[in-house]
Write an enzyme that holds these catalytic residues in place. Structure first.
Site, PDB file in Angstrom:
ATOM      1  N   PHE A   1       0.815  -1.216   0.000  1.00 20.42           N
ATOM      2  CA  PHE A   1       0.000   0.000   0.000  1.00 20.42           C
ATOM      3  C   PHE A   1       0.847   1.263   0.000  1.00 20.42           C
ATOM      4  O   PHE A   1       0.402   2.324  -0.445  1.00 20.42           O
ATOM      5  CB  PHE A   1      -0.950  -0.003   1.203  1.00 20.42           C
ATOM      6  N   LYS A   2       2.081   1.162   0.460  1.00 14.87           N
ATOM      7  CA  LYS A   2       2.909   2.357   0.569  1.00 14.87           C
ATOM      8  C   LYS A   2       3.314   2.916  -0.793  1.00 14.87           C
ATOM      9  O   LYS A   2       3.739   4.066  -0.889  1.00 14.87           O
ATOM     10  CB  LYS A   2       4.107   2.066   1.455  1.00 14.87           C
ATOM     11  N   ASP A   3       3.157   2.117  -1.849  1.00  9.18           N
ATOM     12  CA  ASP A   3       3.422   2.626  -3.199  1.00  9.18           C
ATOM     13  C   ASP A   3       2.525   3.812  -3.535  1.00  9.18           C
ATOM     14  O   ASP A   3       2.931   4.712  -4.280  1.00  9.18           O
ATOM     15  CB  ASP A   3       3.176   1.534  -4.244  1.00  9.18           C
TER      16      ASP A   3
ATOM     17  N   MET B   1       4.198   6.715  -1.943  1.00 11.37           N
ATOM     18  CA  MET B   1       5.621   6.830  -2.249  1.00 11.37           C
ATOM     19  C   MET B   1       5.872   7.193  -3.713  1.00 11.37           C
ATOM     20  O   MET B   1       6.832   7.908  -4.027  1.00 11.37           O
ATOM     21  CB  MET B   1       6.335   5.535  -1.899  1.00 11.37           C
TER      22      MET B   1
ATOM     23  N   THR C   1       7.803   0.010   3.649  1.00 13.38           N
ATOM     24  CA  THR C   1       8.211   1.374   3.320  1.00 13.38           C
ATOM     25  C   THR C   1       9.505   1.367   2.524  1.00 13.38           C
ATOM     26  O   THR C   1       9.664   2.119   1.567  1.00 13.38           O
ATOM     27  CB  THR C   1       8.398   2.214   4.598  1.00 13.38           C
TER      28      THR C   1
END
Length: 473
Positions: free
Chosen positions: A113-115, A118, A146
């Protein structure tokens, strides 16, 4: 929009300033001076917008120092179907007719999900640094996802170097391989002898050294970076509108939680006027946050008491973004927030029982639950059997807590954390088969690994950063 610290009233500048600065000089986190809100009528104008256009409408009030046309261009470059393998970017899929939904957040380059945030940081960093003629050396800490999301986002960014700390031996084999297999001149992987909280503490310690930070252009991509939180708030809006509810009708969200950044993004969306009812903080055995929302006492756990679990990205004993939440609960009372964090730093709990602040917590819509290894195995197995959907162990924590708190007639959106391929050992234990992985990641564990093991020592970390930057000439 001006920004201030959660621990003081100093003006931190505008969005581009806090984007590059990481922690505030007083050790606090950047927060907007105020949170703009949408009226019910204004919310309806967001319904049906494509993801980049929705992101612009949600984020623009907080990013007013970048020309409108440039921000739109950056958002369209970020949220492209070819990057996220879906025209919806974050598709919402039902689990049968259960009124449970999975918000798919793991279709990006690193499968986590951090994409979503990011990838935006990669583009906005490049834009701001180019405009200023500056370089940035990102110092980050990761419990698993992350790191790879940051490194994939910063690949080929000439003005950015990434120094990423991870807890040595505490990530899945896939997570390690995603990061350590990168042989890029601007990527430096550091396996720290400690747990995630040790990594996070070193990042904060380096940021607290104002002279070192200035001399070496140190910045951050962890969820202490305001841009991360802001970008994550967008998918709460996207999910809500995908439910096609009547105007003003509530939806509940269940969020696997470790460092509190993802669920705080939901609280930000709620504070902006999105009709979110419950925000569920789903924890694993490292249940510091569940303890707080159950009892009113926030007691940080030392590294030796942080358990290694089968949802390792949530193996955290001190949630950084929780400070932002408490700051808003106080009505933006920086001295109060600073006092609490001094207590935390000295090993004392934050105890809100019987206070007006505890009343504010209970009124905020956040509640919590705890999951165990046996729970997540059972949840992965049940969801696979009942709905034909394979989920990763962190998402399973969120689904389980979502089920426990589901309200009749109110949809429950469970936020996906990663694709199950990133945690295939646990998934295989649950369902007896290895989850499929995208073809581009086949055999990744066998690739050569590039990383350095460092002790849990801030001076050694600083020396490492200086040494590597000097080596780049």
């Amino acid at each position: 929009m001006k920004y201030v610290s959660t621990r003081g009233t100093a003006d931190l500048g505008r969005f581009s300033d806090v984007l590059l600065s990481g922690l505030a000089p007083d050790g606090g986190l950047a927060m907007p001076e105020s949170i703009p809100t949408f009226t019910s009528t204004e919310l309806e104008t967001l319904r049906g917008l494509a993801y980049p256009d929705l992101a612009f409408r949600v984020m623009r009030p907080f990013i007013d120092d970048i020309p409108e046309a440039d921000l739109k261009r950056l958002l369209h470059a970020t949220y492209a179907p070819e990057v996220f393998h879906s025209k919806d970017i974050t598709p919402l899929t039902p689990l049968g007719d259960s009124e449970l939904f999975i918000l798919e957040l793991s279709n990006g380059p690193s499968l986590a999900f951090k994409d979503v945030a990011m990838q935006f940081l990669g583009h906005i960093f490049e834009y701001v640094l180019e405009a200023r003629g500056e370089q940035l050396n990102i110092l980050g800490a990761t419990s698993g996802d992350t790191g790879s999301a940051a490194e994939y986002a910063m690949l080929g960014k000439a003005r950015v170097n990434v120094f990423m700390l991870s807890p040595h031996g505490r990530m899945s084999a896939f997570q390690q391989a995603q990061m350590f297999s990168l042989a890029e001149p601007n990527i430096f992987n550091i396996a720290l002898e400690g747990v995630f909280d040790d990594c996070q503490d070193l990042v904060k310690a380096v940021n607290a050294d104002a002279d070192f930070k200035a001399r070496h252009d140190i910045g951050a991509v962890n969820s202490i970076n305001w841009a991360r939180v802001l970008a994550q708030a967008v998918y709460y809006f996207k999910a809500y509108f995908a439910l096609n509810l009547a105007p003003g009708a509530q939806a509940d969200f269940s969020v696997p939680s470790g460092n509190f950044g993802n669920v705080f993004a939901g609280y930000l969306a709620k504070s902006m006027g999105l009709p979110i009812g419950q925000l569920l903080v789903a924890t694993n055995e490292n249940d510091v946050l569940n303890e707080f929302f159950s009892t009113g006492v926030y007691h940080v756990r030392p590294a030796q008491r942080v358990a290694a679990t089968s949802s390792p990205s949530m193996d955290i004993g001190k949630a950084s973004n929780f400070e932002r939440y408490l700051y808003l609960i106080t009505g933006s009372d920086a001295p109060q927030t600073h006092g609490w964090w001094q207590d935390v730093g000295e090993g004392r709990p934050v105890d809100l029982r019987g206070s007006a602040h505890w009343d504010a917590v209970k009124a905020s819509g956040l509640t919590s639950g705890r999951s165990t290894h046996a729970d997540r195995l059972d949840t992965i197995r049940r969801v696979d059997r009942q709905y034909g959907r394979l989920i990763d162990p962190h998402t399973a924590d969120g689904v389980l807590i979502g089920e426990r708190h589901q309200r009749p007639g109110v949809p429950m959106v469970c936020l996906e954390t990663a694709l199950p391929a990133k945690f295939e050992e646990t998934v295989q234990e649950a369902v007896g088969r290895v989850p499929k992985r995208p073809e581009r990641f086949e055999g990744i564990e066998g690739l050569e690994k590039h990383f350095d093991v460092l002790p849990n020592d801030v001076d050694r970390l600083k020396a490492y950063v200086v040494e590597k930057l000097a080596g780049k000439g």
